[in-house]
Design a protein around this motif. Sequence first.
Motif, PDB file in Angstrom:
ATOM      1  N   GLU A 162       0.824  -1.214   0.000  1.00 24.76           N
ATOM      2  CA  GLU A 162       0.000   0.000   0.000  1.00 24.76           C
ATOM      3  C   GLU A 162       0.855   1.259   0.000  1.00 24.76           C
ATOM      4  OE1 GLU A 162      -2.863  -0.046   3.090  1.00 24.76           O
ATOM      5  OE2 GLU A 162      -3.934  -1.804   2.321  1.00 24.76           O
ATOM      6  N   GLN A 163       2.088   1.162   0.495  1.00 17.69           N
ATOM      7  CA  GLN A 163       2.964   2.333   0.533  1.00 17.69           C
ATOM      8  C   GLN A 163       3.821   2.472  -0.720  1.00 17.69           C
ATOM      9  OE1 GLN A 163       5.067   3.015   4.321  1.00 17.69           O
ATOM     10  NE2 GLN A 163       3.958   1.256   5.141  1.00 17.69           N
ATOM     11  N   ALA A 164       3.789   1.458  -1.572  1.00 17.72           N
ATOM     12  CA  ALA A 164       4.663   1.440  -2.749  1.00 17.72           C
ATOM     13  C   ALA A 164       3.960   2.041  -3.960  1.00 17.72           C
ATOM     14  CB  ALA A 164       5.098   0.018  -3.048  1.00 17.72           C
ATOM     15  N   GLU A 165       4.763   2.704  -4.784  1.00 16.22           N
ATOM     16  CA  GLU A 165       4.235   3.335  -5.998  1.00 16.22           C
ATOM     17  C   GLU A 165       5.243   3.156  -7.121  1.00 16.22           C
ATOM     18  OE1 GLU A 165       2.985   7.830  -7.593  1.00 16.22           O
ATOM     19  OE2 GLU A 165       3.627   7.498  -5.515  1.00 16.22           O
ATOM     20  N   LEU A 166       4.762   2.808  -8.300  1.00 20.25           N
ATOM     21  CA  LEU A 166       5.630   2.703  -9.462  1.00 20.25           C
ATOM     22  C   LEU A 166       5.948   4.108  -9.973  1.00 20.25           C
ATOM     23  CD1 LEU A 166       7.008   0.828 -11.579  1.00 20.25           C
ATOM     24  CD2 LEU A 166       4.908   1.077 -12.937  1.00 20.25           C
ATOM     25  N   VAL A 167       7.239   4.385 -10.159  1.00 16.01           N
ATOM     26  CA  VAL A 167       7.678   5.686 -10.660  1.00 16.01           C
ATOM     27  C   VAL A 167       8.398   5.456 -11.983  1.00 16.01           C
ATOM     28  CG1 VAL A 167       9.056   7.742 -10.216  1.00 16.01           C
ATOM     29  CG2 VAL A 167       7.926   6.583  -8.318  1.00 16.01           C
ATOM     30  N   GLU A 168       7.978   6.149 -13.007  1.00 15.55           N
ATOM     31  CA  GLU A 168       8.548   5.934 -14.333  1.00 15.55           C
ATOM     32  C   GLU A 168       9.286   7.168 -14.836  1.00 15.55           C
ATOM     33  OE1 GLU A 168       5.920   2.699 -16.570  1.00 15.55           O
ATOM     34  OE2 GLU A 168       4.821   4.597 -16.246  1.00 15.55           O
ATOM     35  N   GLY A 169      10.356   6.899 -15.574  1.00 20.36           N
ATOM     36  CA  GLY A 169      11.115   7.927 -16.269  1.00 20.36           C
ATOM     37  C   GLY A 169      11.548   7.316 -17.576  1.00 20.36           C
ATOM     38  N   LEU A 170      12.866   7.326 -17.846  1.00 22.60           N
ATOM     39  CA  LEU A 170      13.365   6.565 -18.986  1.00 22.60           C
ATOM     40  C   LEU A 170      13.293   5.071 -18.686  1.00 22.60           C
ATOM     41  CD1 LEU A 170      16.490   8.729 -19.915  1.00 22.60           C
ATOM     42  CD2 LEU A 170      14.206   8.755 -20.953  1.00 22.60           C
ATOM     43  N   GLY A 171      13.264   4.764 -17.398  1.00 21.52           N
ATOM     44  CA  GLY A 171      13.036   3.400 -16.933  1.00 21.52           C
ATOM     45  C   GLY A 171      11.963   3.452 -15.869  1.00 21.52           C
ATOM     46  N   SER A 172      12.112   2.673 -14.821  1.00 25.43           N
ATOM     47  CA  SER A 172      11.136   2.703 -13.737  1.00 25.43           C
ATOM     48  C   SER A 172      11.774   2.224 -12.445  1.00 25.43           C
ATOM     49  CB  SER A 172       9.920   1.835 -14.076  1.00 25.43           C
ATOM     50  OG  SER A 172      10.298   0.477 -14.212  1.00 25.43           O
ATOM     51  N   THR A 173      11.141   2.561 -11.334  1.00 26.93           N
ATOM     52  CA  THR A 173      11.583   2.094 -10.023  1.00 26.93           C
ATOM     53  C   THR A 173      10.393   2.127  -9.085  1.00 26.93           C
ATOM     54  OG1 THR A 173      13.280   2.335  -8.306  1.00 26.93           O
ATOM     55  CG2 THR A 173      12.271   4.362  -9.129  1.00 26.93           C
ATOM     56  N   LEU A 174      10.630   1.756  -7.848  1.00 30.38           N
ATOM     57  CA  LEU A 174       9.602   1.829  -6.816  1.00 30.38           C
ATOM     58  C   LEU A 174       9.864   3.011  -5.907  1.00 30.38           C
ATOM     59  CD1 LEU A 174       9.096  -1.852  -5.548  1.00 30.38           C
ATOM     60  CD2 LEU A 174       7.561  -0.501  -6.986  1.00 30.38           C
ATOM     61  N   SER A 175       8.796   3.632  -5.461  1.00 27.12           N
ATOM     62  CA  SER A 175       8.868   4.697  -4.472  1.00 27.12           C
ATOM     63  C   SER A 175       8.138   4.220  -3.221  1.00 27.12           C
ATOM     64  CB  SER A 175       8.218   5.974  -5.007  1.00 27.12           C
ATOM     65  OG  SER A 175       8.163   6.966  -4.001  1.00 27.12           O
ATOM     66  N   GLY A 232       7.303   8.040  -0.654  1.00 25.37           N
ATOM     67  CA  GLY A 232       7.840   9.191  -1.369  1.00 25.37           C
ATOM     68  C   GLY A 232       9.328   9.138  -1.635  1.00 25.37           C
ATOM     69  N   ILE A 233       9.980   8.045  -1.291  1.00 33.80           N
ATOM     70  CA  ILE A 233      11.430   7.912  -1.487  1.00 33.80           C
ATOM     71  C   ILE A 233      11.692   6.839  -2.537  1.00 33.80           C
ATOM     72  CG2 ILE A 233      13.623   7.290  -0.391  1.00 33.80           C
ATOM     73  CD1 ILE A 233      12.380   8.273   2.251  1.00 33.80           C
ATOM     74  N   GLN A 234      12.350   7.228  -3.626  1.00 31.28           N
ATOM     75  CA  GLN A 234      12.673   6.272  -4.692  1.00 31.28           C
ATOM     76  C   GLN A 234      13.777   5.326  -4.234  1.00 31.28           C
ATOM     77  OE1 GLN A 234      11.855   9.212  -8.550  1.00 31.28           O
ATOM     78  NE2 GLN A 234      13.707   7.981  -8.436  1.00 31.28           N
ATOM     79  N   LEU A 235      13.564   4.035  -4.469  1.00 30.52           N
ATOM     80  CA  LEU A 235      14.585   3.060  -4.093  1.00 30.52           C
ATOM     81  C   LEU A 235      15.824   3.174  -4.967  1.00 30.52           C
ATOM     82  CD1 LEU A 235      12.617  -0.233  -3.302  1.00 30.52           C
ATOM     83  CD2 LEU A 235      13.414   1.549  -1.748  1.00 30.52           C
ATOM     84  N   THR A 236      15.632   3.501  -6.239  1.00 34.70           N
ATOM     85  CA  THR A 236      16.750   3.596  -7.188  1.00 34.70           C
ATOM     86  C   THR A 236      16.447   4.714  -8.181  1.00 34.70           C
ATOM     87  OG1 THR A 236      15.799   2.127  -8.853  1.00 34.70           O
ATOM     88  CG2 THR A 236      17.027   1.083  -7.064  1.00 34.70           C
ATOM     89  N   SER A 237      17.337   4.873  -9.140  1.00 39.02           N
ATOM     90  CA  SER A 237      17.080   5.778 -10.252  1.00 39.02           C
ATOM     91  C   SER A 237      15.850   5.289 -11.022  1.00 39.02           C
ATOM     92  CB  SER A 237      18.286   5.813 -11.180  1.00 39.02           C
ATOM     93  OG  SER A 237      17.959   6.431 -12.411  1.00 39.02           O
ATOM     94  N   ARG A 238      15.063   6.228 -11.535  1.00 36.82           N
ATOM     95  CA  ARG A 238      13.923   5.858 -12.381  1.00 36.82           C
ATOM     96  C   ARG A 238      14.287   5.917 -13.863  1.00 36.82           C
ATOM     97  NH1 ARG A 238      10.773  10.628 -13.992  1.00 36.82           N
ATOM     98  NH2 ARG A 238      11.780  12.504 -13.169  1.00 36.82           N
ATOM     99  N   HIS A 239      15.535   6.257 -14.135  1.00 38.57           N
ATOM    100  CA  HIS A 239      15.965   6.378 -15.528  1.00 38.57           C
ATOM    101  C   HIS A 239      16.862   5.226 -15.981  1.00 38.57           C
ATOM    102  CE1 HIS A 239      14.133  10.288 -15.748  1.00 38.57           C
ATOM    103  NE2 HIS A 239      14.900  10.751 -14.772  1.00 38.57           N
ATOM    104  N   ASP A 240      17.891   4.894 -15.183  1.00 35.81           N
ATOM    105  CA  ASP A 240      18.815   3.837 -15.575  1.00 35.81           C
ATOM    106  C   ASP A 240      19.379   3.192 -14.317  1.00 35.81           C
ATOM    107  OD1 ASP A 240      20.811   2.198 -16.601  1.00 35.81           O
ATOM    108  OD2 ASP A 240      21.348   3.620 -18.194  1.00 35.81           O
TER     109      ASP A 240
END
Length: 429
Positions: free
Chosen positions: A31-44, A47-55
């Motif tokens: 419930e606290q996780a959200e998919l964040v997309e850029g050039l790639g994707s990661t989990l947030s 509100g804190i991204q686990l990794t880069s959302r690009h590469d």
Amino acid sequence: MSDSFDHNAQVIERRWPALFARLVTECSMEEQAELVEGLGSTLSIAGIQLTSRHDRTREARLQAASLPPESPVVHVYGTGLGDLPSVLLESDVQRVYVHILNGAIFRLTLQLLDQCHWLSDPRIELRYAGDSSDICMPFFALPSEMLLADDFNAKIRDRLISEVHLAFSNRRFDPTSPEIIRRLEESVELVSQDADVAELFATCPGREVYVIATGPSLEHHFEQLRAIREQTPRPLLISVDTAYRPLREHGIAPDIVVSIDQRIGLSHLPPEDTGDIPLVYLPLSDPQVLSAWQGARYVGYSASPVYAALRQQLPKAELYVGGSVIHPAVDLAVKMGADRITLFGADFAFPMNKTHAGWGDGDLGPGVSQARHWVLDGNGQRVSTQLNFRSYLCELERYIAGHPQVSFFNSSRAGAMIVGTMFNQEFVQ
């Protein structure tokens, strides 16, 4: 559960059955996780991204490059999405220890992504960070998970952050700083004439010592300390500089005061009625404060390179300093011969929504409203603090671990839980 989790679980259960049994009890983070997309994707998470959302892979390669390339063993704190362990395994590394900083996040990752490629590699060792007593070198700690570390792994998180910030924290003790050079030049005459702190060593063998700091919980003990001060025999009372004035205001004269900070002034250490109280100091202390002190003065050094030249010119004994005046106060107690030490006001936190006992909010540093960090108190609850307090706590815990011949006690549950101490039932409610 997903197919990914089943596949990952089979590997973990086979290789680390005890860890797997703990992992399946972790709470859900979906419930606290959200998919964040850029050039790639990661989990947030929160509100804190686990990794880069690009590469993610390029980020992991940058992280891996910060580790010593020739090291056969490396440590990774935080599991992220598995990118850094995967990249490290492309090298000739012999062993990669992956330390879980948040079990619920790792469990979520196992549900969403296939991690078998690195989990099954025999060079990988998986463990909970909090199962270790200290951090291991060389390491890379994932920034996101240092923010998201759970309560069980918080102690190791604190030690990681302290290590990462070490160079920055030491900047104000640059031996080439004009301010430092000027202060040491001003102190030479006093250092040359004052007694060596070594004269106090071994003078109280087997005596109980109370080391008194200025945390808010000290306010709960003024009355008891005043009564104990009048007893015979009684423990020796060693006060840090900022606790001195509040103690005197409550009718308590410490036996020794310890001061190391160049910013401590006459408002912290008023010299009136100090004739019977020795002052132990380091040479960065304010010469005006030292000259005004009426009692005996004892000087020593820390291991800091700041004192290298002065130590050669005027040899004196050394006290341990880990960033706070409480460290040399405790070290002095040990070197005087104490085999039992009780800590007062050693909170390393802001219990009761206060920063210090006997001082106003912000008088001795940032106010309560600026606290952005936390530690666990003696009841296992989160209590607000500031970053440098957590670092001081880590260093005190390391000192305590290095002196098993001494019994250390804490007088309060309100402040930070101090690993290696027991609670003194005479004072803890």
